[in-house]
Design an enzyme around this catalytic site. Sequence first.
Site, PDB file in Angstrom:
ATOM      1  N   TYR A 106       0.842  -1.195   0.000  1.00 14.48           N
ATOM      2  CA  TYR A 106       0.000   0.000   0.000  1.00 14.48           C
ATOM      3  C   TYR A 106       0.873   1.239   0.000  1.00 14.48           C
ATOM      4  O   TYR A 106       1.936   1.265   0.628  1.00 14.48           O
ATOM      5  CB  TYR A 106      -0.873   0.051   1.247  1.00 14.48           C
ATOM      6  CG  TYR A 106      -2.025  -0.918   1.273  1.00 14.48           C
ATOM      7  CD1 TYR A 106      -3.280  -0.541   0.797  1.00 14.48           C
ATOM      8  CD2 TYR A 106      -1.881  -2.191   1.803  1.00 14.48           C
ATOM      9  CE1 TYR A 106      -4.358  -1.415   0.843  1.00 14.48           C
ATOM     10  CE2 TYR A 106      -2.953  -3.071   1.857  1.00 14.48           C
ATOM     11  CZ  TYR A 106      -4.184  -2.680   1.375  1.00 14.48           C
ATOM     12  OH  TYR A 106      -5.239  -3.540   1.423  1.00 14.48           O
ATOM     13  N   TYR A 145      -0.379  -9.804   0.746  1.00 12.44           N
ATOM     14  CA  TYR A 145       0.671  -9.226   1.593  1.00 12.44           C
ATOM     15  C   TYR A 145       0.618  -9.846   2.982  1.00 12.44           C
ATOM     16  O   TYR A 145      -0.431 -10.281   3.439  1.00 12.44           O
ATOM     17  CB  TYR A 145       0.555  -7.705   1.654  1.00 12.44           C
ATOM     18  CG  TYR A 145      -0.737  -7.170   2.204  1.00 12.44           C
ATOM     19  CD1 TYR A 145      -0.926  -7.005   3.581  1.00 12.44           C
ATOM     20  CD2 TYR A 145      -1.777  -6.806   1.358  1.00 12.44           C
ATOM     21  CE1 TYR A 145      -2.110  -6.504   4.083  1.00 12.44           C
ATOM     22  CE2 TYR A 145      -2.973  -6.305   1.851  1.00 12.44           C
ATOM     23  CZ  TYR A 145      -3.136  -6.160   3.218  1.00 12.44           C
ATOM     24  OH  TYR A 145      -4.311  -5.676   3.713  1.00 12.44           O
ATOM     25  N   ARG A 155      -2.701 -11.774   3.888  1.00 11.13           N
ATOM     26  CA  ARG A 155      -4.035 -11.404   3.417  1.00 11.13           C
ATOM     27  C   ARG A 155      -4.190 -11.823   1.962  1.00 11.13           C
ATOM     28  O   ARG A 155      -3.325 -11.581   1.131  1.00 11.13           O
ATOM     29  CB  ARG A 155      -4.258  -9.871   3.475  1.00 11.13           C
ATOM     30  CG  ARG A 155      -4.290  -9.208   4.818  1.00 11.13           C
ATOM     31  CD  ARG A 155      -5.457  -9.547   5.733  1.00 11.13           C
ATOM     32  NE  ARG A 155      -6.709  -9.965   5.144  1.00 11.13           N
ATOM     33  CZ  ARG A 155      -7.680  -9.159   4.693  1.00 11.13           C
ATOM     34  NH1 ARG A 155      -7.534  -7.856   4.736  1.00 11.13           N
ATOM     35  NH2 ARG A 155      -8.803  -9.649   4.203  1.00 11.13           N
ATOM     36  N   HIS A 158      -7.185  -8.395  -2.311  1.00  9.82           N
ATOM     37  CA  HIS A 158      -8.526  -7.817  -2.134  1.00  9.82           C
ATOM     38  C   HIS A 158      -8.516  -6.343  -2.500  1.00  9.82           C
ATOM     39  O   HIS A 158      -7.471  -5.684  -2.490  1.00  9.82           O
ATOM     40  CB  HIS A 158      -9.012  -8.006  -0.693  1.00  9.82           C
ATOM     41  CG  HIS A 158      -8.141  -7.322   0.316  1.00  9.82           C
ATOM     42  ND1 HIS A 158      -7.012  -7.901   0.838  1.00  9.82           N
ATOM     43  CD2 HIS A 158      -8.215  -6.087   0.878  1.00  9.82           C
ATOM     44  CE1 HIS A 158      -6.438  -7.074   1.695  1.00  9.82           C
ATOM     45  NE2 HIS A 158      -7.139  -5.961   1.724  1.00  9.82           N
ATOM     46  N   HIS A 160     -10.635  -2.873  -1.305  1.00 14.59           N
ATOM     47  CA  HIS A 160     -11.578  -2.292  -0.343  1.00 14.59           C
ATOM     48  C   HIS A 160     -12.618  -1.464  -1.094  1.00 14.59           C
ATOM     49  O   HIS A 160     -12.259  -0.681  -1.986  1.00 14.59           O
ATOM     50  CB  HIS A 160     -10.852  -1.376   0.637  1.00 14.59           C
ATOM     51  CG  HIS A 160      -9.855  -2.079   1.506  1.00 14.59           C
ATOM     52  ND1 HIS A 160     -10.141  -2.524   2.771  1.00 14.59           N
ATOM     53  CD2 HIS A 160      -8.562  -2.415   1.290  1.00 14.59           C
ATOM     54  CE1 HIS A 160      -9.074  -3.098   3.307  1.00 14.59           C
ATOM     55  NE2 HIS A 160      -8.097  -3.045   2.429  1.00 14.59           N
TER      56      HIS A 160
END
Lengths: 234, 195
Positions: A106, A145, A155, A158, A160
């Site tokens: 991110y 990640y 995780r 995905h 959000h």
Amino acid sequence: MQDETFAPRDWTSHPPLNHPAYKSTLLRSPSKPLVPLRQTLSELSGPVYGHDTLGPLDADLTRNARKTSEPIGERIIVTGRVLDENGRPIRNTLLEIWQANASGRYIDAVDRHDAPLDPNFLGGGRCVTDADGRYRFTTIKPGAYPWGNHANAWRPAHIHFSLFGPSIATRLITQMYFPGDPLMPLDPIFQATPEGARDRLISAFSLDATESGFALGFAFDIVLRGRHSTPMET
Amino acid sequence: MAFRQTPSQTVGPFFSFGLAPEQYGYAFRSIAGATLIDNGTPGSHIRVLGRVFDGEGQPMSDALIEIWQADAEGRYAHPADPRCSNTAFKGFGRTGTGTDFEKRFIFDTVMPGAVAGQAPHINVIVFARGMLNHLYTRLYFEDQAEANAHDPVLQSVQSERRGTLLARRDGATAPTTYRFDVRLQGEGETVFFDV
């Protein structure tokens, strides 16, 4: 004078507030039950964001932060409809998305994962549904990640999603997953969702949404709370 | 109800660049921020601030707070309100707790007017990592005791918990400031509503 009320949050669909396998819930979930509230005008209204909210590249994450060249990764189209529980399209409603880049990093300064940032990718976007409740994003497929919840925790990939719908009662933040991801059965955030509802978080590969020679398509419909058919008590 | 609701998932720790990019310094426009007013907004300008505490009493630096409120005349900028606000006041604010050195959220807004039989209040939505669902609460004003005594939502709450919904005057300097701390769990746990 006022519109119809909204059906309650369906607690057979939503995860519990306290899910011990997701450790951060332990200290961040109320110990007392939610207090029932009869919806008033305060809950039957909410912020209105229409097409005038959007910048021209907001829905194209492969372009909205491009500096020198295209972002790295697999281009994808993510599209679907926003509906209420009665199957009616929710028109002119804002969707906001955010995600990791192709390497699972991110841009958020809080993210310490040792994977490369992409100078041409922010990972944030938004769009507004059309008259059929349809939305469409162009983006890069996010990477998986690691995180600190348990040993060797990862995780699943995905995106959000944040939606308003017609009132603050229909507010929803969720995550969209990708079909066949082997990390989903191991992920306590995904698994916190009641078993029968988990499939609703997984997008489907769509050849219809796939653009020839350009990008794979994934379909993801979102259902927000619908209106009761009975009038609101005053 | 032929279609089933899409399950909620946590906002996670990394929402800044997507939901509050300008606040956190990312090159992307924010749709909303912590300032709901400009100099010309009608009404009494107030500041509302507070912190979000976890079950160990630690202030959280990764919460996201949204507020939704009526204008100074008690009108919501939404078609469901027959008196739909015709001012520029939108009534929606959003801020994270990750940029203030004390981990506060700080909104600059107007004192909302009373809405149809209710005391002046601000609707508050709380999101954070570790919260699989967002939580709804309401902020009432301690110094509106008379109106609060007749508010049906506030009065529906057990009397010993009502104080968790009251914002209290904080200091004497301008702007008029109210403190509203949110406690997710434990001692003084904030009342959250099943909206």
